[in-house]
Write a protein that holds these residues in place. Sequence first.
Motif, mmCIF file in Angstrom:
data_model
loop_
_atom_site.group_PDB
_atom_site.id
_atom_site.type_symbol
_atom_site.label_atom_id
_atom_site.label_comp_id
_atom_site.label_asym_id
_atom_site.label_seq_id
_atom_site.Cartn_x
_atom_site.Cartn_y
_atom_site.Cartn_z
ATOM 1 N N GLU A 1 0.207 9.562 2.247
ATOM 2 C CA GLU A 1 1.457 9.524 1.485
ATOM 3 C C GLU A 1 2.606 10.148 2.266
ATOM 4 O O GLU A 1 3.682 9.579 2.373
ATOM 5 N N LEU B 1 -3.597 5.832 -5.109
ATOM 6 C CA LEU B 1 -4.787 5.152 -4.609
ATOM 7 C C LEU B 1 -6.054 5.926 -4.955
ATOM 8 O O LEU B 1 -7.120 5.349 -5.104
ATOM 9 N N ILE C 1 2.129 5.835 1.906
ATOM 10 C CA ILE C 1 1.188 5.138 1.030
ATOM 11 C C ILE C 1 0.851 6.058 -0.128
ATOM 12 O O ILE C 1 0.379 7.168 0.058
ATOM 13 N N GLY C 2 1.105 5.600 -1.343
ATOM 14 C CA GLY C 2 1.048 6.450 -2.532
ATOM 15 C C GLY C 2 -0.296 7.058 -2.846
ATOM 16 O O GLY C 2 -1.344 6.484 -2.598
ATOM 17 N N VAL D 1 -6.531 -0.335 2.439
ATOM 18 C CA VAL D 1 -5.370 0.319 1.867
ATOM 19 C C VAL D 1 -4.135 0.275 2.764
ATOM 20 O O VAL D 1 -3.040 -0.033 2.309
ATOM 21 N N ASP E 1 -2.599 -3.318 3.133
ATOM 22 C CA ASP E 1 -2.087 -3.772 1.836
ATOM 23 C C ASP E 1 -0.822 -3.027 1.421
ATOM 24 O O ASP E 1 -0.012 -3.547 0.658
ATOM 25 N N SER E 2 -0.638 -1.827 1.916
ATOM 26 C CA SER E 2 0.553 -1.060 1.577
ATOM 27 C C SER E 2 1.720 -1.369 2.501
ATOM 28 O O SER E 2 2.871 -1.308 2.095
ATOM 29 N N ILE E 3 1.418 -1.689 3.754
ATOM 30 C CA ILE E 3 2.467 -1.879 4.761
ATOM 31 C C ILE E 3 2.955 -3.320 4.847
ATOM 32 O O ILE E 3 4.149 -3.582 4.954
ATOM 33 N N SER F 1 -3.426 -10.157 1.521
ATOM 34 C CA SER F 1 -4.133 -9.036 0.912
ATOM 35 C C SER F 1 -5.550 -8.909 1.448
ATOM 36 O O SER F 1 -6.173 -9.874 1.868
#
Length: 198
Positions: free
Chosen positions: A33, A42, A38-39, A100, A103-105, A96
Amino acid sequence: VIQNEQLVVLDSLAWYYSEPSRVRKGLRAPELEKDLGIGSGLDLRSLLDLPSDVRRPRLGDYSENRVVISAAYAAFAEQADLDPWQRAARPLPPQSSDLVIPDSILPGIGQSLRSADRLVLRRRAVRVMLELERHRLDQGEYPASIAEPALASQYFDPFSGKPFGYRRIEPTTDPQKRGYLLWTVGHDGVDNGGQVGE
């Protein structure tokens, strides 16, 4: 732009995986994060009791992430060489995965394409406007049609693949004192005749 962005992402990925203590923390690593944006939500997703057909997000190893990221950027680089109207016929493959970091970037890459599209649009529009001004200087007025100036008809709207929208207008009735209106259909592909949306 796409290649530079890919290098930054791969460099960040290499940095993240270069320290075993970060990787051992997995999805709970605060660096995900703090440094990669990236949050932390997750953590909850990974603990949820998801249906069997839904993949649980996972960190994966460096090689897996690099392969997915590199393939996505290669697909985007091919798209960047096309005008937006041409891309509609050649859509991107789904981006997708259950990883993680990609998929976030990767969803943000589309913004780079949109920025590049706006630059192409501006360059072409300026060339058309210069040709319209040349016509006015030579003929004493703007052309009745965009097809009249030879060069103007060679620079197409990148969003439609057709000539830019164009019409002469009366400068005394226009707040900006223009003698013509030049427009594009834009990302939505809708020709609104040069009217500014609300």
